[in-house]
Design a protein around this motif. Structure first.
Motif, PDB file in Angstrom:
ATOM      1  N   GLU A 138       1.016  -1.150  -0.078  1.00 16.97           N
ATOM      2  CA  GLU A 138      -0.041   0.055   0.115  1.00 16.97           C
ATOM      3  C   GLU A 138       1.059   1.174   0.174  1.00 16.97           C
ATOM      4  OE1 GLU A 138      -3.527   1.872   2.293  1.00 16.97           O
ATOM      5  OE2 GLU A 138      -3.044  -0.409   2.787  1.00 16.97           O
ATOM      6  N   GLY A 139       0.117   2.105  -1.025  1.00 15.81           N
ATOM      7  CA  GLY A 139       1.529   3.333  -0.967  1.00 15.81           C
ATOM      8  C   GLY A 139       3.221   3.417  -2.161  1.00 15.81           C
ATOM      9  N   GLY A 140       2.583   1.565  -2.724  1.00 19.00           N
ATOM     10  CA  GLY A 140       3.947   1.634  -3.112  1.00 19.00           C
ATOM     11  C   GLY A 140       3.403   2.288  -4.510  1.00 19.00           C
ATOM     12  N   ASP A 145      -0.090   2.718  -8.732  1.00 18.70           N
ATOM     13  CA  ASP A 145      -0.872   2.719 -10.782  1.00 18.70           C
ATOM     14  C   ASP A 145      -1.325   1.186 -11.408  1.00 18.70           C
ATOM     15  OD1 ASP A 145       0.959   4.721 -10.716  1.00 18.70           O
ATOM     16  OD2 ASP A 145       2.872   3.411 -11.923  1.00 18.70           O
ATOM     17  N   PHE A 146      -2.263   0.786 -10.041  1.00 13.95           N
ATOM     18  CA  PHE A 146      -2.940  -0.190 -10.624  1.00 13.95           C
ATOM     19  C   PHE A 146      -4.230   0.138  -9.994  1.00 13.95           C
ATOM     20  CE2 PHE A 146      -6.272  -3.860  -8.686  1.00 13.95           C
ATOM     21  CZ  PHE A 146      -5.884  -4.115 -10.193  1.00 13.95           C
ATOM     22  N   ASN A 147      -4.633   1.343  -9.148  1.00  4.82           N
ATOM     23  CA  ASN A 147      -6.142   1.513  -8.492  1.00  4.82           C
ATOM     24  C   ASN A 147      -6.037   2.865  -9.486  1.00  4.82           C
ATOM     25  OD1 ASN A 147      -6.418   0.328  -5.936  1.00  4.82           O
ATOM     26  ND2 ASN A 147      -4.842   0.881  -4.922  1.00  4.82           N
ATOM     27  N   ALA A 148      -4.903   3.788  -9.451  1.00  3.40           N
ATOM     28  CA  ALA A 148      -5.659   4.571 -10.793  1.00  3.40           C
ATOM     29  C   ALA A 148      -6.098   3.721 -12.084  1.00  3.40           C
ATOM     30  CB  ALA A 148      -4.411   5.542 -11.253  1.00  3.40           C
ATOM     31  N   LEU A 149      -5.213   2.944 -12.347  1.00  8.01           N
ATOM     32  CA  LEU A 149      -5.711   2.567 -13.716  1.00  8.01           C
ATOM     33  C   LEU A 149      -7.592   2.195 -13.073  1.00  8.01           C
ATOM     34  CD1 LEU A 149      -5.763   1.038 -16.669  1.00  8.01           C
ATOM     35  CD2 LEU A 149      -5.173  -0.890 -15.131  1.00  8.01           C
ATOM     36  N   ILE A 150      -7.765   1.181 -11.868  1.00  5.69           N
ATOM     37  CA  ILE A 150      -9.099   1.050 -11.545  1.00  5.69           C
ATOM     38  C   ILE A 150     -10.095   2.599 -11.300  1.00  5.69           C
ATOM     39  CG2 ILE A 150     -10.256   0.087 -10.043  1.00  5.69           C
ATOM     40  CD1 ILE A 150      -8.998  -2.275 -11.766  1.00  5.69           C
ATOM     41  N   GLU A 152      -9.058   5.152 -13.262  1.00  4.68           N
ATOM     42  CA  GLU A 152      -9.887   5.400 -15.034  1.00  4.68           C
ATOM     43  C   GLU A 152     -11.616   5.120 -15.242  1.00  4.68           C
ATOM     44  OE1 GLU A 152      -9.030   7.528 -18.183  1.00  4.68           O
ATOM     45  OE2 GLU A 152      -9.044   8.004 -16.526  1.00  4.68           O
ATOM     46  N   LEU A 153     -10.891   3.545 -15.280  1.00  4.12           N
ATOM     47  CA  LEU A 153     -11.765   2.144 -15.613  1.00  4.12           C
ATOM     48  C   LEU A 153     -13.023   2.423 -15.370  1.00  4.12           C
ATOM     49  CD1 LEU A 153      -9.747  -1.243 -16.060  1.00  4.12           C
ATOM     50  CD2 LEU A 153     -10.351   0.266 -17.548  1.00  4.12           C
ATOM     51  N   ARG A 154     -12.903   3.444 -13.835  1.00  3.99           N
ATOM     52  CA  ARG A 154     -14.371   3.231 -13.113  1.00  3.99           C
ATOM     53  C   ARG A 154     -14.653   4.263 -13.749  1.00  3.99           C
ATOM     54  NH1 ARG A 154     -13.361   1.535  -7.629  1.00  3.99           N
ATOM     55  NH2 ARG A 154     -13.390  -0.712  -7.356  1.00  3.99           N
ATOM     56  N   ARG A 155     -13.947   5.434 -14.919  1.00  9.08           N
ATOM     57  CA  ARG A 155     -14.683   6.654 -14.687  1.00  9.08           C
ATOM     58  C   ARG A 155     -15.581   6.671 -15.628  1.00  9.08           C
ATOM     59  NH1 ARG A 155     -10.359   8.533 -11.600  1.00  9.08           N
ATOM     60  NH2 ARG A 155      -8.801   8.763 -14.193  1.00  9.08           N
ATOM     61  N   ARG A 156     -14.773   6.001 -17.243  1.00  8.82           N
ATOM     62  CA  ARG A 156     -15.383   5.576 -18.732  1.00  8.82           C
ATOM     63  C   ARG A 156     -16.337   4.754 -18.868  1.00  8.82           C
ATOM     64  NH1 ARG A 156     -10.933   7.090 -22.414  1.00  8.82           N
ATOM     65  NH2 ARG A 156      -8.994   7.867 -21.221  1.00  8.82           N
ATOM     66  N   ARG A 157     -17.098   3.803 -16.991  1.00  3.33           N
ATOM     67  CA  ARG A 157     -17.826   3.309 -17.514  1.00  3.33           C
ATOM     68  C   ARG A 157     -19.306   3.426 -18.328  1.00  3.33           C
ATOM     69  NH1 ARG A 157     -18.534  -0.330 -12.564  1.00  3.33           N
ATOM     70  NH2 ARG A 157     -18.930   2.294 -11.935  1.00  3.33           N
ATOM     71  N   PRO A 158     -20.011   3.061 -19.045  1.00  9.29           N
ATOM     72  CA  PRO A 158     -21.164   3.936 -19.394  1.00  9.29           C
ATOM     73  C   PRO A 158     -22.100   3.737 -18.676  1.00  9.29           C
ATOM     74  CG  PRO A 158     -20.457   1.761 -20.439  1.00  9.29           C
ATOM     75  CD  PRO A 158     -19.963   2.104 -19.345  1.00  9.29           C
TER      76      PRO A 158
END
Length: 158
Positions: A138-140, A145-150, A152-158
């Protein structure tokens, strides 16, 4: 699954025994328990997951690629990261049946376990392992980066 011939398994066993060193012969995911400190090196077939497990464990690796693409992983470990030594397989095992003698196994294990060069390899492997473990905590960087990807994907979800 790796399928060595009986004669190749005898050569591997004889080389490991002759080396007299504590190694982990990778045949599945290693368990990183308190006994792992006694293990000096991993003998791995250089699959991607096995390569990452060896890096994360912070132990030097004796590489033994058996499929064509695993030679790239071996080059990463031996030439780029310099945390391992190849046992000498030069041909794709399944295609050409490359056979390594016990003397080569013993020599490689001894090379990675004994001497100043072995100490340097072990030190590099340990530092790389520590860095890899910190990255996924946590914090690494990988964790973040993995959490940021998740997200980003949530924000783009229709």
């Amino acid at each position: 699954m790796t399928m060595f011939t009986d004669s190749q398994l005898k050569e591997i066993a004889a080389g490991l025994e002759a080396s007299g060193s504590a190694v982990y012969l990778e045949d599945g995911p290693p368990s990183f328990d308190s006994d792992h400190e006694a293990i000096g090196a991993f003998v791995t077939h250089c699959g991607w997951n096995s390569t990452l497990e060896g890096i994360t464990a912070g132990k030097p690796m004796v590489t033994w690629p058996i499929f064509a693409e695993q030679f790239y992983n071996e080059k990463l470990v031996t030439d780029v990261l310099k945390t391992g030594v190849g046992v000498g397989v030069k041909e794709w095992l399944r295609m050409h049946g490359d056979h390594v003698k016990s003397e080569a196994v013993e020599k490689t294990i001894t090379q990675i376990m004994v001497g100043e060069e072995a100490e340097e390899t072990r030190s590099r492997a340990k530092k790389l392992g520590e860095t890899a473990r910190k990255a996924v905590e946590e914090g690494g960087s990988s964790y973040s980066d993995f959490n940021a990807l998740i997200e980003e994907l949530r924000r783009r979800r229709p």
